[in-house]
Motif scaffolding. Structure first.
Motif, mmCIF file in Angstrom:
data_model
loop_
_atom_site.group_PDB
_atom_site.id
_atom_site.type_symbol
_atom_site.label_atom_id
_atom_site.label_comp_id
_atom_site.label_asym_id
_atom_site.label_seq_id
_atom_site.Cartn_x
_atom_site.Cartn_y
_atom_site.Cartn_z
ATOM 1 N N SER A 275 -60.924 -12.467 45.096
ATOM 2 C CA SER A 275 -62.103 -11.950 44.406
ATOM 3 C C SER A 275 -61.963 -12.211 42.911
ATOM 4 O O SER A 275 -60.874 -12.061 42.349
ATOM 5 C CB SER A 275 -62.245 -10.448 44.641
ATOM 6 N N ARG A 276 -63.069 -12.591 42.268
ATOM 7 C CA ARG A 276 -63.018 -12.840 40.829
ATOM 8 C C ARG A 276 -62.617 -11.581 40.058
ATOM 9 O O ARG A 276 -62.075 -11.665 38.955
ATOM 10 C CB ARG A 276 -64.369 -13.355 40.349
ATOM 11 N N ASN A 277 -62.863 -10.407 40.627
ATOM 12 C CA ASN A 277 -62.498 -9.156 39.962
ATOM 13 C C ASN A 277 -61.006 -8.887 40.008
ATOM 14 O O ASN A 277 -60.515 -7.989 39.319
ATOM 15 C CB ASN A 277 -63.228 -7.974 40.611
ATOM 16 N N CYS A 278 -60.303 -9.651 40.838
ATOM 17 C CA CYS A 278 -58.896 -9.317 41.091
ATOM 18 C C CYS A 278 -58.148 -10.599 41.461
ATOM 19 O O CYS A 278 -57.605 -10.719 42.545
ATOM 20 C CB CYS A 278 -58.848 -8.313 42.237
ATOM 21 N N ASP A 279 -58.097 -11.545 40.521
ATOM 22 C CA ASP A 279 -57.631 -12.894 40.865
ATOM 23 C C ASP A 279 -56.355 -13.293 40.127
ATOM 24 O O ASP A 279 -56.236 -14.416 39.639
ATOM 25 C CB ASP A 279 -58.734 -13.921 40.621
ATOM 26 N N GLY A 280 -55.392 -12.384 40.108
ATOM 27 C CA GLY A 280 -54.144 -12.671 39.411
ATOM 28 C C GLY A 280 -53.380 -13.847 39.996
ATOM 29 O O GLY A 280 -52.757 -14.624 39.256
ATOM 30 N N ILE A 281 -53.400 -13.995 41.324
ATOM 31 C CA ILE A 281 -52.710 -15.120 41.961
ATOM 32 C C ILE A 281 -53.377 -16.432 41.560
ATOM 33 O O ILE A 281 -52.705 -17.423 41.211
ATOM 34 C CB ILE A 281 -52.707 -14.965 43.498
ATOM 35 N N CYS A 282 -54.694 -16.461 41.596
ATOM 36 C CA CYS A 282 -55.437 -17.676 41.238
ATOM 37 C C CYS A 282 -55.138 -18.088 39.799
ATOM 38 O O CYS A 282 -54.852 -19.261 39.520
ATOM 39 C CB CYS A 282 -56.933 -17.419 41.425
ATOM 40 N N THR A 283 -55.156 -17.125 38.907
ATOM 41 C CA THR A 283 -54.868 -17.413 37.494
ATOM 42 C C THR A 283 -53.443 -17.928 37.328
ATOM 43 O O THR A 283 -53.202 -18.931 36.638
ATOM 44 C CB THR A 283 -55.080 -16.153 36.640
ATOM 45 N N ALA A 284 -52.484 -17.257 37.964
ATOM 46 C CA ALA A 284 -51.085 -17.660 37.840
ATOM 47 C C ALA A 284 -50.862 -19.058 38.411
ATOM 48 O O ALA A 284 -50.109 -19.863 37.849
ATOM 49 C CB ALA A 284 -50.189 -16.648 38.551
ATOM 50 N N PHE A 285 -51.521 -19.365 39.518
ATOM 51 C CA PHE A 285 -51.365 -20.694 40.121
ATOM 52 C C PHE A 285 -51.836 -21.778 39.161
ATOM 53 O O PHE A 285 -51.123 -22.765 38.924
ATOM 54 C CB PHE A 285 -52.144 -20.771 41.435
ATOM 55 N N LYS A 314 -44.598 -13.862 43.908
ATOM 56 C CA LYS A 314 -43.764 -15.042 43.700
ATOM 57 C C LYS A 314 -43.704 -15.910 44.948
ATOM 58 O O LYS A 314 -43.775 -17.147 44.867
ATOM 59 C CB LYS A 314 -42.356 -14.623 43.273
ATOM 60 N N VAL A 315 -43.598 -15.279 46.115
ATOM 61 C CA VAL A 315 -43.515 -16.032 47.371
ATOM 62 C C VAL A 315 -44.855 -16.684 47.689
ATOM 63 O O VAL A 315 -44.909 -17.838 48.141
ATOM 64 C CB VAL A 315 -43.055 -15.121 48.526
ATOM 65 N N ILE A 316 -45.950 -15.976 47.451
ATOM 66 C CA ILE A 316 -47.280 -16.556 47.672
ATOM 67 C C ILE A 316 -47.446 -17.817 46.838
ATOM 68 O O ILE A 316 -47.881 -18.865 47.338
ATOM 69 C CB ILE A 316 -48.377 -15.537 47.306
ATOM 70 N N LEU A 317 -47.094 -17.738 45.572
ATOM 71 C CA LEU A 317 -47.235 -18.891 44.674
ATOM 72 C C LEU A 317 -46.321 -20.044 45.095
ATOM 73 O O LEU A 317 -46.697 -21.218 45.004
ATOM 74 C CB LEU A 317 -46.956 -18.457 43.237
ATOM 75 N N GLN A 318 -45.131 -19.717 45.609
ATOM 76 C CA GLN A 318 -44.237 -20.753 46.116
ATOM 77 C C GLN A 318 -44.871 -21.494 47.286
ATOM 78 O O GLN A 318 -44.795 -22.728 47.376
ATOM 79 C CB GLN A 318 -42.902 -20.133 46.554
ATOM 80 N N VAL A 319 -45.497 -20.746 48.203
ATOM 81 C CA VAL A 319 -46.147 -21.374 49.358
ATOM 82 C C VAL A 319 -47.266 -22.306 48.901
ATOM 83 O O VAL A 319 -47.390 -23.440 49.391
ATOM 84 C CB VAL A 319 -46.693 -20.301 50.329
ATOM 85 N N LEU A 320 -48.072 -21.856 47.955
ATOM 86 C CA LEU A 320 -49.167 -22.696 47.467
ATOM 87 C C LEU A 320 -48.635 -24.000 46.888
ATOM 88 O O LEU A 320 -49.194 -25.079 47.125
ATOM 89 C CB LEU A 320 -49.986 -21.944 46.420
#
Length: 392
Positions: A275-285, A314-320
């Motif tokens: 969600s654009r309201n809660c997109d910390g993973i997207c931003t970090a990627f 951290k693990v989510i970003l590693q998978v991406l």
């Protein structure tokens, strides 16, 4: 139920590699400098199960019994979860031309969402370890699933959910006999209270990825995807990412299937949709960070995506990154348009979290990131019926 033995051997920390025995209740790594999530490990070399034999087993996640952590069948708590259908997108050719676009629809699980997979395993394993009382912070579906499985097992659930959660989720958990507490805040606020009360009252905390067995239930989505696609994997998987258990679990499943020799080394490109309201993973990627930053800009119609900072970011970003994947954030207006488009065109009233994937797919398709000839799978996590307060 499949009558066969588990090949579960131990748990290991994904960061420091420290091992933990299978016969004790575990949360995350106990090393204070680490505190990373734990993976269940299996003796795949000892497996004699074949893909052909698998075809004769019942259509539930327990068909993969050897690779699930419950040791004694008597401790399995089941409501018929798993082996959900994969459906082609048929009537939106202007968006799917040249691609094979599929939706794995988890809405048919007990309590109407993929959360049944994880909580089924968490409750079954905790029962085996002698645990009687559970606590969970939830955006809705996980609380309902925990409540159903603890009711089935004769155990107790304490559920903390934001006040802005649709009423259907609150009623569901209450009807299953859980103690439901509404919190004026987001899921992180619920988590702080749940964590404190777990310590004070001896309740077992089944927060996302703070115990190792919800992940084992979620990984069965990856096993099923491979089996249902005749032991192939899609080119792209889009996954709605709040806590991220599923995206990690699917990736773990593919690695395990390769160890079994059931698939090769090819992997899908994984896409985390937020969600654009809660997109910390997207931003970090996109900023090439190894961890995300806390972000919460308030209510979203996709309640399950309001997770300001996932524990396993951290693990989510590693998978991406390992998968050469991507991440997309979607606003509420676009989520609702996508939800209505799929409902009116495909007859699927899916959860807003799943609808976000359809908009993200269209963005990636328009940009050329998704190529002609590719197979793309969208993982719809639940039923839209429980979100009617938000969407209609």
């Amino acid at each position: 139920m499949v009558k066969t033995g588990s090949l579960f051997t131990h748990l290991t920390c994904v960061e420091c590699g420290r091992e933990y025995p299978k016969a004790q209740a575990n949360g995350v790594c106990t090393d204070e400098t680490c505190r990373a999530i734990l993976y269940a490990c299996y003796d795949f070399a000892s497996s004699t199960l074949t893909r052909e034999e698998l075809k004769r087993r019942p259509p539930s996640l327990w068909r993969y019994r050897e690779f699930l952590p419950v040791l004694d069948d008597e401790n399995i708590v089941s409501l018929g979860e798993g082996f959900t259908p994969i459906l082609p997108v048929l009537n939106l050719a202007s968006h799917t031309a040249g691609k094979r676009v599929l939706i794995k629809d988890e809405s048919g699980n007990p309590t109407g969402s993929f959360k049944a997979r994880g909580l089924c395993l968490a409750v079954s394993k905790a029962k085996e370890l002698g645990i009687r009382s559970f606590v969970i912070p939830t955006a809705g579906n996980a609380g309902g699933a925990l409540s159903a499985y603890t009711a089935r097992a004769g155990l107790q659930a304490h559920v903390f959910m934001p006040k802005l959660t649709p009423q259907a989720f609150k009623a569901e958990a209450g009807l299953f006999g859980a103690e439901v507490t509404e919190v004026d805040g987001n899921i992180s606020d619920c988590g702080k209270i749940a964590n404190r009360l777990a310590a004070e009252n001896g309740w077992f905390d089944v927060s996302t990825l703070k115990e190792p067995y919800r992940l084992e239930g979620k990984k069965t989505m990856g096993y099923e995807i491979a089996e249902q696609l005749d032991w192939n994997v899609p080119d792209v998987i889009l996954y709605p990412t709040g806590g991220g258990t599923g995206i990690i679990g699917i990736w773990k499943a593919f690695n395990e299937l390769e160890q079994l020799g059931w698939i090769g080394s090819r992997r899908p490109r994984m896409v985390a949709v937020q969600s654009r309201n809660c997109d910390g993973i997207c931003t970090a990627f996109h900023q090439k960070e190894i961890r995300s930053t806390y972000k919460d800009e308030g209510f979203t119609v996709a309640n399950g995506l309001r997770v300001p900072k996932p524990y396993a970011d951290k693990v989510i970003l590693q998978v991406l990154r390992e998968s050469n994947g991507n991440s997309v954030s979607v606003g509420d207006a676009d989520i609702l348009v996508a939800l209505r488009e799929l409902a009116a065109s495909e007859g699927l009233l899916i959860a807003p979290e799943g609808a976000a994937l359809w908009h993200a797919y269209k963005e990636l398709n328009r940009s050329g990131w998704i190529k002609d000839g590719e197979t793309v799978l969208l993982l719809n996590t639940g039923s839209g019926y429980k979100y009617l307060d938000n969407i209609y």
